[in-house]
Design a protein around this motif. Structure first.
Motif, PDB file in Angstrom:
ATOM      1  N   SER A  29       0.826  -1.200   0.000  1.00 30.37           N
ATOM      2  CA  SER A  29       0.000   0.000   0.000  1.00 30.37           C
ATOM      3  C   SER A  29       0.860   1.248   0.000  1.00 30.37           C
ATOM      4  N   ILE A  30       0.291   2.289  -0.518  1.00 28.20           N
ATOM      5  CA  ILE A  30       0.933   3.594  -0.486  1.00 28.20           C
ATOM      6  C   ILE A  30       0.303   4.345   0.674  1.00 28.20           C
ATOM      7  N   ARG A  31       1.053   5.242   1.280  1.00 29.76           N
ATOM      8  CA  ARG A  31       0.526   5.976   2.431  1.00 29.76           C
ATOM      9  C   ARG A  31      -0.852   6.554   2.171  1.00 29.76           C
ATOM     10  N   GLU A  32      -1.337   7.358   3.000  1.00 25.80           N
ATOM     11  CA  GLU A  32      -2.628   8.028   3.050  1.00 25.80           C
ATOM     12  C   GLU A  32      -3.729   7.546   2.098  1.00 25.80           C
ATOM     13  N   ASN A  33      -3.543   7.584   0.784  1.00 29.02           N
ATOM     14  CA  ASN A  33      -4.652   7.308  -0.126  1.00 29.02           C
ATOM     15  C   ASN A  33      -5.085   5.844  -0.117  1.00 29.02           C
ATOM     16  N   ARG A  34      -4.305   4.931   0.437  1.00 30.16           N
ATOM     17  CA  ARG A  34      -4.694   3.521   0.464  1.00 30.16           C
ATOM     18  C   ARG A  34      -5.119   3.073   1.863  1.00 30.16           C
ATOM     19  N   LEU A  35      -5.165   3.963   2.814  1.00 28.65           N
ATOM     20  CA  LEU A  35      -5.520   3.571   4.175  1.00 28.65           C
ATOM     21  C   LEU A  35      -7.008   3.726   4.442  1.00 28.65           C
ATOM     22  N   THR A  36      -7.808   3.538   3.405  1.00 31.61           N
ATOM     23  CA  THR A  36      -9.257   3.628   3.543  1.00 31.61           C
ATOM     24  C   THR A  36      -9.909   2.426   2.872  1.00 31.61           C
ATOM     25  N   VAL A  37     -11.117   2.111   3.347  1.00 33.09           N
ATOM     26  CA  VAL A  37     -11.918   1.043   2.742  1.00 33.09           C
ATOM     27  C   VAL A  37     -13.368   1.516   2.672  1.00 33.09           C
ATOM     28  N   TYR A  38     -14.128   0.943   1.760  1.00 34.09           N
ATOM     29  CA  TYR A  38     -15.551   1.260   1.659  1.00 34.09           C
ATOM     30  C   TYR A  38     -16.346   0.229   2.447  1.00 34.09           C
ATOM     31  N   LEU A  39     -17.008   0.691   3.520  1.00 32.50           N
ATOM     32  CA  LEU A  39     -17.856  -0.200   4.310  1.00 32.50           C
ATOM     33  C   LEU A  39     -19.224  -0.335   3.679  1.00 32.50           C
ATOM     34  N   ALA A  40     -19.674   0.731   3.064  1.00 34.60           N
ATOM     35  CA  ALA A  40     -20.904   0.760   2.279  1.00 34.60           C
ATOM     36  C   ALA A  40     -20.539   1.554   1.029  1.00 34.60           C
TER      37      ALA A  40
END
Length: 192
Positions: A29-40
């Motif tokens: 992963s790359i920092r910041e922009n990849r540290l999210t996921v879609y729960l909905a």
């Protein structure tokens, strides 16, 4: 005795169980922009820092998963504390099938078996929903339009009145059900 077919097929399906079927081809992963996921579909959850874990752990875990009408079995060695999360994923024969790390603002995953499209942030997110501080989770979920209902040994993540995810904790097991994505798994280990 579990069939060899289940041992071989499970790694491919495990990625789907963890909502990892929709990512780019990079393993790290790359920092910041990849540290999210879609729960909905419209709710983007930002991973919490490792310091928000409730209790440190260093243990073997057995995973029983259910996806698309089938049961699968998996093992993992998990070390998690305020500095990060390290997981080694193993098949029933004890063969290393992948390693995940979440520390210093980075998530990485390497595996000779799992598809390159596996997005490890989803594994980390599910882990956080089970084992991180309710107050930290509540704040992070509110930031993406979701609500955490925490009642002792059970947690529910809701979007309005719709239950997205449920977690039930017992002394030696944790069960997670993702109603939106259609998977469930039980972690068994020496939990407190």
């Amino acid at each position: 005795m579990k069939s060899k077919k289940s041992v071989v097929i499970f790694p491919l399906l495990f990625s789907g169980i963890l909502n990892c079927f929709c990512s780019c081809s990079s393993k790290a992963s790359i920092r910041e922009n990849r540290l999210t996921v879609y729960l909905a579909d419209s709710s983007k959850y930002r991973l919490l820092p490792p310091g928000d874990i409730e209790d440190s752990m260093d243990m073997a875990q057995h995973i029983s998963a259910f996806w698309q009408g089938r049961d699968y079995f998996f093992n993992a060695w998990v070390k998690a504390d305020k500095t990060g999360i390290e997981m080694t994923l193993l098949n029933d024969l004890g063969v290393n099938m992948g390693e995940l790390s979440y520390r210093d603002g980075l998530v990485s995953f390497s595996s000779p078996v799992f598809p390159k499209s596996l997005k490890p942030e989803y594994i980390v997110a599910d882990f956080q929903f089970c084992f991180y501080s309710a107050s930290a989770l509540s704040r992070a979920l509110e930031n993406c339009g979701l609500f955490l209902e925490n009642a002792g040994n059970s947690r529910r993540i809701l979007q309005g009145k719709t239950v997205v995810l449920e977690i039930e904790k017992e002394m030696n097991s944790v069960r997670l059900v993702n109603h939106l994505r259609g998977y469930a798994y039980t972690l068994e280990g020496a939990f407190k």
